[in-house]
Design an enzyme around this catalytic site. Structure first.
Site, PDB file in Angstrom:
ATOM      1  CB  SER A 139      20.465  -2.375  12.129  1.00 18.14           C
ATOM      2  OG  SER A 139      20.459  -2.131  13.529  1.00 18.14           O
ATOM      3  CE1 TYR A 152      15.527   0.675  11.611  1.00 20.32           C
ATOM      4  CE2 TYR A 152      16.519  -0.631  13.362  1.00 20.32           C
ATOM      5  CZ  TYR A 152      16.646   0.270  12.321  1.00 20.32           C
ATOM      6  OH  TYR A 152      17.892   0.758  11.996  1.00 20.32           O
TER       7      TYR A 152
END
Ligand SMILES: NC(=O)c1ccc[n+]([C@@H]2O[C@H](COP(=O)([O-])OP(=O)(O)OC[C@H]3O[C@@H](n4cnc5c(N)ncnc54)[C@H](OP(=O)(O)O)[C@@H]3O)[C@@H](O)[C@H]2O)c1
Length: 253
Positions: A139, A152
């Site tokens: 990400s 996360y």
């Protein structure tokens, strides 16, 4: 990596980025197996793309990862591409973290443990093939954390770190190691409606496939590509601005 004639296993391939990648791998002449927990999502995908192979599996569980590896290699012995895409995202306010540890550790089990364990399971098998690839989906938040998704973001930094080591250790083998850093993309990640501000899924996936064809190994898109080349100061500044923007839009966080 070669773009046709592969047998590709995509974790989390029943929706979002995984399904968009599955569609493109099929179009280019590959066999594709998709995996996820929700049978109905896999069935929906198969109705749309009947050539898909599907398997229900909860990748947060060690025994299910081992069973998946055994099932895939016995039913699809030509498997040579692993796309570690499955992931979840949870917003966590550390000042109100009253859930049990099981709730918080889910992100670690699926986003990190699942990805590392599957990679370790498949590497010895891939060494017996003539050409193989591991594609890990991290990400833009691996580079510039989103403070509202702290666990996360940490899992995605771990994926980036692991992928970097994997690439170096495997550099003298025929296994290529690719990392995709999506920016915000319009999928149901974290729950329906939370990423509608993100990049359109098809434009994102088309661009990533162009970069696969070029042989790029670290691939961002728009904002996440900029993060990959930004200075530490620029990323710290960007992180603070994004956090302020998040708090403005979510005063009850
Ligand atoms: N969308 C974004 O803005 C964005 C940005 C950066 C990175 N990413 C990354 O891109 C990847 C794909 O996410 P997405 O945006 O496409 O969201 P998504 O549509 O929610 O896809 C996630 C997929 O992972 C599967 N999955 C989750 N937990 C699993 C488990 N325990 N076992 C097996 N499968 C599991 C889900 O299927 P089931 O629920 O049926 O299991 C789902 O198909 C993730 O790794 C995500 O972190 C997304």
């Amino acid at each position: 990596m070669k773009m046709a004639g592969n047998t590709v296993l995509i974790t989390g391939g029943g929706s979002g980025i995984g399904l968009a990648f599955a569609e493109r791998f099929l179009e280019k002449g590959n066999s594709v197996i998709i995996v996820g927990r929700r049978e109905e999502k896999l069935q929906e995908a198969k109705e749309k793309f009947p050539e898909l192979h599907t398997k229900v599996c909860d990748l947060s569980k060690q025994e299910e990862r081992v069973s998946l590896f055994e099932w895939v290699t016995s039913h699809f012995p030509d498997v040579n591409v692993l796309v570690n895409n499955a992931g979840i995202q949870q917003r966590v306010n550390v000042l109100k973290a009253t859930e049990s540890w099981d709730y918080y550790s889910k992100e670690i089990h699926i986003n990190v443990e699942g990805l590392i364990h599957l990679s370790l399971l498949f590497i010895p098998y891939f060494l017996t093939r003539t050409d193989a690839s591991i594609i890990n989906i991290s990400s833009g938040l691996a580079i510039r954390p989103g403070a509202w998704v702290p666990i996360y973001s940490a899992t995605k930094s771990a994926v980036h770190s692991f992928t970097t080591s994997l690439r170096l250790q495997l550099e003298n083998t025929h296994i290529s190691v690719v990392e995709v850093f999506p920016p915000a993309v319009n999928t149901d990640l974290g729950g329906a409606g939370l990423h509608t501000f993100g990049a359109p899924l098809d434009s994102f996936a088309d661009s990533i496939f162009e970069r696969f064809e070029k042989g790029d190994l670290e691939i961002g898109y728009e904002d996440s590509e900029k993060r990959l080349h930004a200075s530490r100061e620029e990323n710290e500044e960007g992180m603070k601005k994004a956090w302020e923007g998040f708090l403005k839009g979510n005063p009850d966080f």
